[in-house]
Design a protein around this motif. Sequence first.
Motif, PDB file in Angstrom:
ATOM      1  N   GLU A  64       4.633 -80.170  -7.395  1.00  0.00           N
ATOM      2  CA  GLU A  64       3.993 -81.345  -6.798  1.00  0.00           C
ATOM      3  C   GLU A  64       2.771 -81.828  -7.555  1.00  0.00           C
ATOM      4  O   GLU A  64       2.637 -82.992  -7.861  1.00  0.00           O
ATOM      5  CB  GLU A  64       3.564 -81.027  -5.370  1.00  0.00           C
ATOM      6  CG  GLU A  64       4.545 -81.442  -4.327  1.00  0.00           C
ATOM      7  CD  GLU A  64       3.941 -81.318  -2.966  1.00  0.00           C
ATOM      8  OE1 GLU A  64       3.089 -82.142  -2.611  1.00  0.00           O
ATOM      9  OE2 GLU A  64       4.291 -80.353  -2.258  1.00  0.00           O
ATOM     10  N   PRO A  88       3.952 -84.520 -11.201  1.00  0.00           N
ATOM     11  CA  PRO A  88       5.260 -84.661 -11.859  1.00  0.00           C
ATOM     12  C   PRO A  88       6.133 -85.663 -11.101  1.00  0.00           C
ATOM     13  O   PRO A  88       6.449 -85.461  -9.932  1.00  0.00           O
ATOM     14  CB  PRO A  88       5.855 -83.245 -11.775  1.00  0.00           C
ATOM     15  CG  PRO A  88       5.178 -82.602 -10.630  1.00  0.00           C
ATOM     16  CD  PRO A  88       3.872 -83.308 -10.380  1.00  0.00           C
ATOM     17  N   LEU A  89       6.477 -86.760 -11.742  1.00  0.00           N
ATOM     18  CA  LEU A  89       7.352 -87.768 -11.126  1.00  0.00           C
ATOM     19  C   LEU A  89       8.550 -87.955 -12.048  1.00  0.00           C
ATOM     20  O   LEU A  89       8.495 -88.740 -12.983  1.00  0.00           O
ATOM     21  CB  LEU A  89       6.612 -89.100 -10.943  1.00  0.00           C
ATOM     22  CG  LEU A  89       5.356 -89.097 -10.071  1.00  0.00           C
ATOM     23  CD1 LEU A  89       4.658 -90.451 -10.114  1.00  0.00           C
ATOM     24  CD2 LEU A  89       5.694 -88.755  -8.638  1.00  0.00           C
ATOM     25  N   PRO A  90       9.635 -87.230 -11.800  1.00  0.00           N
ATOM     26  CA  PRO A  90      10.741 -87.248 -12.765  1.00  0.00           C
ATOM     27  C   PRO A  90      11.459 -88.586 -12.887  1.00  0.00           C
ATOM     28  O   PRO A  90      12.058 -88.860 -13.917  1.00  0.00           O
ATOM     29  CB  PRO A  90      11.707 -86.173 -12.243  1.00  0.00           C
ATOM     30  CG  PRO A  90      11.187 -85.698 -10.946  1.00  0.00           C
ATOM     31  CD  PRO A  90       9.873 -86.328 -10.670  1.00  0.00           C
ATOM     32  N   ASP A  91      11.403 -89.402 -11.878  1.00  0.00           N
ATOM     33  CA  ASP A  91      12.153 -90.654 -11.912  1.00  0.00           C
ATOM     34  C   ASP A  91      11.317 -91.772 -12.537  1.00  0.00           C
ATOM     35  O   ASP A  91      10.224 -92.068 -12.047  1.00  0.00           O
ATOM     36  CB  ASP A  91      12.554 -91.022 -10.477  1.00  0.00           C
ATOM     37  CG  ASP A  91      13.390 -92.281 -10.444  1.00  0.00           C
ATOM     38  OD1 ASP A  91      14.369 -92.335 -11.191  1.00  0.00           O
ATOM     39  OD2 ASP A  91      13.040 -93.218  -9.701  1.00  0.00           O
ATOM     40  N   ALA A 132      11.537 -95.000 -12.462  1.00  0.00           N
ATOM     41  CA  ALA A 132      11.237 -96.108 -11.542  1.00  0.00           C
ATOM     42  C   ALA A 132      10.119 -95.703 -10.576  1.00  0.00           C
ATOM     43  O   ALA A 132       9.238 -96.508 -10.256  1.00  0.00           O
ATOM     44  CB  ALA A 132      12.495 -96.491 -10.772  1.00  0.00           C
ATOM     45  N   ALA A 133      10.141 -94.435 -10.128  1.00  0.00           N
ATOM     46  CA  ALA A 133       9.104 -93.948  -9.208  1.00  0.00           C
ATOM     47  C   ALA A 133       7.748 -93.901  -9.914  1.00  0.00           C
ATOM     48  O   ALA A 133       6.728 -94.274  -9.341  1.00  0.00           O
ATOM     49  CB  ALA A 133       9.482 -92.559  -8.694  1.00  0.00           C
ATOM     50  N   ALA A 186       6.527 -97.463 -10.251  1.00  0.00           N
ATOM     51  CA  ALA A 186       6.062 -97.972  -8.948  1.00  0.00           C
ATOM     52  C   ALA A 186       4.701 -97.376  -8.597  1.00  0.00           C
ATOM     53  O   ALA A 186       3.831 -98.072  -8.061  1.00  0.00           O
ATOM     54  CB  ALA A 186       7.083 -97.634  -7.869  1.00  0.00           C
ATOM     55  N   ALA A 187       4.523 -96.097  -8.906  1.00  0.00           N
ATOM     56  CA  ALA A 187       3.243 -95.443  -8.605  1.00  0.00           C
ATOM     57  C   ALA A 187       2.110 -96.104  -9.387  1.00  0.00           C
ATOM     58  O   ALA A 187       1.004 -96.298  -8.874  1.00  0.00           O
ATOM     59  CB  ALA A 187       3.320 -93.962  -8.943  1.00  0.00           C
ATOM     60  N   LEU A 232       2.168 -99.280 -10.609  1.00  0.00           N
ATOM     61  CA  LEU A 232       2.007-100.660 -10.138  1.00  0.00           C
ATOM     62  C   LEU A 232       1.297-100.719  -8.785  1.00  0.00           C
ATOM     63  O   LEU A 232       0.595-101.676  -8.493  1.00  0.00           O
ATOM     64  CB  LEU A 232       3.383-101.340 -10.024  1.00  0.00           C
ATOM     65  CG  LEU A 232       4.030-101.740 -11.355  1.00  0.00           C
ATOM     66  CD1 LEU A 232       5.472-102.166 -11.142  1.00  0.00           C
ATOM     67  CD2 LEU A 232       3.250-102.866 -12.033  1.00  0.00           C
ATOM     68  N   SER A 233       1.494 -99.698  -7.949  1.00  0.00           N
ATOM     69  CA  SER A 233       0.859 -99.723  -6.628  1.00  0.00           C
ATOM     70  C   SER A 233      -0.579 -99.210  -6.686  1.00  0.00           C
ATOM     71  O   SER A 233      -1.262 -99.174  -5.668  1.00  0.00           O
ATOM     72  CB  SER A 233       1.668 -98.884  -5.640  1.00  0.00           C
ATOM     73  OG  SER A 233       1.624 -97.531  -6.025  1.00  0.00           O
ATOM     74  N   GLN A 265      -1.490 -96.200  -7.281  1.00  0.00           N
ATOM     75  CA  GLN A 265      -1.593 -94.818  -6.816  1.00  0.00           C
ATOM     76  C   GLN A 265      -2.018 -93.886  -7.951  1.00  0.00           C
ATOM     77  O   GLN A 265      -2.637 -92.849  -7.716  1.00  0.00           O
ATOM     78  CB  GLN A 265      -0.227 -94.393  -6.281  1.00  0.00           C
ATOM     79  CG  GLN A 265      -0.313 -93.507  -5.074  1.00  0.00           C
ATOM     80  CD  GLN A 265       1.078 -93.141  -4.589  1.00  0.00           C
ATOM     81  OE1 GLN A 265       2.033 -93.889  -4.777  1.00  0.00           O
ATOM     82  NE2 GLN A 265       1.186 -91.992  -3.963  1.00  0.00           N
ATOM     83  N   GLN A 290       7.007-106.413 -17.165  1.00  0.00           N
ATOM     84  CA  GLN A 290       6.255-106.542 -15.904  1.00  0.00           C
ATOM     85  C   GLN A 290       4.918-105.802 -16.005  1.00  0.00           C
ATOM     86  O   GLN A 290       3.877-106.312 -15.577  1.00  0.00           O
ATOM     87  CB  GLN A 290       7.084-105.966 -14.753  1.00  0.00           C
ATOM     88  CG  GLN A 290       6.475-106.266 -13.398  1.00  0.00           C
ATOM     89  CD  GLN A 290       7.134-105.493 -12.267  1.00  0.00           C
ATOM     90  OE1 GLN A 290       8.011-104.667 -12.497  1.00  0.00           O
ATOM     91  NE2 GLN A 290       6.719-105.765 -11.049  1.00  0.00           N
ATOM     92  N   ARG A 341       1.081-107.433 -15.880  1.00  0.00           N
ATOM     93  CA  ARG A 341       0.079-107.015 -14.897  1.00  0.00           C
ATOM     94  C   ARG A 341      -1.168-106.441 -15.580  1.00  0.00           C
ATOM     95  O   ARG A 341      -2.010-105.822 -14.932  1.00  0.00           O
ATOM     96  CB  ARG A 341       0.669-105.967 -13.945  1.00  0.00           C
ATOM     97  CG  ARG A 341       1.807-106.479 -13.077  1.00  0.00           C
ATOM     98  CD  ARG A 341       1.309-107.111 -11.778  1.00  0.00           C
ATOM     99  NE  ARG A 341       0.888-106.107 -10.827  1.00  0.00           N
ATOM    100  CZ  ARG A 341       1.634-105.614  -9.857  1.00  0.00           C
ATOM    101  NH1 ARG A 341       2.879-106.027  -9.724  1.00  0.00           N
ATOM    102  NH2 ARG A 341       1.156-104.718  -9.021  1.00  0.00           N
TER     103      ARG A 341
END
Lengths: 344, 317
Positions: A30, A56-59, A61-62, A65-66, A68-69, A71, A85, A89
């Motif tokens: 995590e 660790p965010l293996p994906d 797209a995830a 997104a993290a 872009l948001s 986070q 994109q 930004r």
Amino acid sequence: MGDGRQELGQFPQGAVGHRPWKLDKYTPRERAELVPNAAYWDAARRPKLERVVLLPLPDPAARTAALLSGQVDWIEAPAPDAIPQLKSRGMVITQNVYPHNWTWHFSRVEGSPWNDIRVRKAANLAVDRVAMTELLGGLMVPAKGMVPPSSPWFGKPKFDIKTDLAEATKLMAEAGYSKAKPLTVKAIISLSGSGQMQPLAMNELIQQNLGEIGIKVDFEVMEWNALLSSWRAGAKDASSRGAHSTNSSYFSQDPFTALIRHLDGGLLPPRGTNWGFYTMPRWTPASPPSATRSTRRSSSRSSRRCMRSSSTTRCSCSSRMMSARGRCRRASRASGRRRTGTRI
Amino acid sequence: MLLYLLRRVVFTLPTMFGVAVVCFALVHIAPGDPLVSVLPPDASQDLKLQLMTIYGFDRPYHEQFLRWIGRALQGDLGTSIATGRGVMSELSRALGNTLILATFATFIGFFFGTLFGFVAGYFRNSAIDRIASLISVIGVSVPHYWLGMVLVIIFSAQLGWLPATGAGPGGSSDWKWDWAHLRHVILPAVTMSVIPMGIVARTIRALVADILSQEFVGGLRAKGLLDRGVFLHVVKNGAPTALAVMGLQFGYLLGGSILIETVFSWPGTGFLLGNAIFQRDLPLLQGTILVLAMFFVVLNLAVDIVQSLLDPRIQRA
């Protein structure tokens, strides 16, 4: 084993370390939270941030997104489709070439169509590396061999890897093939895994390119770990399903990882990962190695011999068809908002 | 009742054994070598054989199975090949996280599913029915990972209202029931609830329509019962079937979702299972599948028992 296993599992909770960062908190799979090591000997290199959180965010797209948001503040390897994109930004994308090859390893066992050097050369000349670069959003470097030309192990190849359809068609005609009378080859590929980026789209482009010069490619699609298993087992093994090439991507940071393990006649499966049973005499060590360490030593000897005799040229061009060298890329937020910590 | 309970529990044992055999067989049938993730690319055959001996992969399948099941019965599911940590400790943490997600998804899914189902069934062939049915059909049909991505794009990337990934600002290890943590659950829970909502709504709608067409409903009305009274009878008659469907759906949710948990990087069982598959981590894969499958079996048993309490006719069957 039970007690030792528990101790090993608890080790990260109290890891000490002697580098600029210290591990503060750790949750397996995590996050890891790092804090500066105030006692680090080099005061100039003591971190300025209060805390770094690694997630660790293996994906892809995830990860994107993290970022872009808001986070996280930066991510590694954003999804290639999202790059426009991210740029729009105001994100900064930093790139660097790193030693990672994406290649087709040819089978050189009896009956393989790749045993004909004209076919190998033709295939190398048919691949449209400009289109491949476009496909990957500019995040690759077209390969000139198994190591980049700047590498001391590149040698002086006589065969220049480039795109030349006319020459490729001519070579195929010499070998007895054309678009009307195509040569059929079977290639192992996987849909994901390692640092392959978009292996299906990349392989389909190669399939289209080779189709232009009269090579019809049939894919044998495998799950990544199954591909790796068959890579270790070799082209003659049933797990390779009679394929004429396999498509593993791999790091290539030294002569062993870049060249020897694929080409050394002493590392034929199951001893090593010379999947295609490439057995040029100059690549084969005098005495067969028995264990990992001795394998490395003897392979290094073999490598030195190979480089001195300039056969590197032939090895890198004739046994490989096309390799794309990956680029490390990283996207980060451009604005320098003040924060208590940086999340990665 | 006691005899019925005992019979149900005894019947569960062969199911559990079958589940264990299937779990064990599945991961061995799949192609690929489990040691690929730990062996260096230049590993010798000797080293490979040595590791196979350590992990017991060199033994016959039946022996591997008996050793595995024997240890599993004592609560030891082995050690993860990829991380070297105990499978049980990895799994218990992930189960806790999935339970949080499943609870929220269950609440959302069952509440709206029951609502839409009863309303659509009771007012069937009306405009309300069509709207409720449309929502439930969309719920069942839309790929939930796609919906998850769309929700992330809208609510995280564009509007910035909700976080896109993770299980809270400090991770799942210091989970708290406050807004800072709960806002991380909203998007994955909504995404996860869509399928059970659709399934529950469709089942209940059909059920209610079926019950309303039965003669006893006419009898109830003839006795002068108002709509509210008839509705209560319909609910009571439909409850056992609805409960069975909800129990199964809750089982699915407890199993986590590889796709949803990957999209939202939610550290639950689905995320763990996804990692185990990609790393070909056999002990972790077997342990996780076994525990999740056992959950399902136990949950089915619990649903059967509750069903028989609600409808005594089931006990006699």
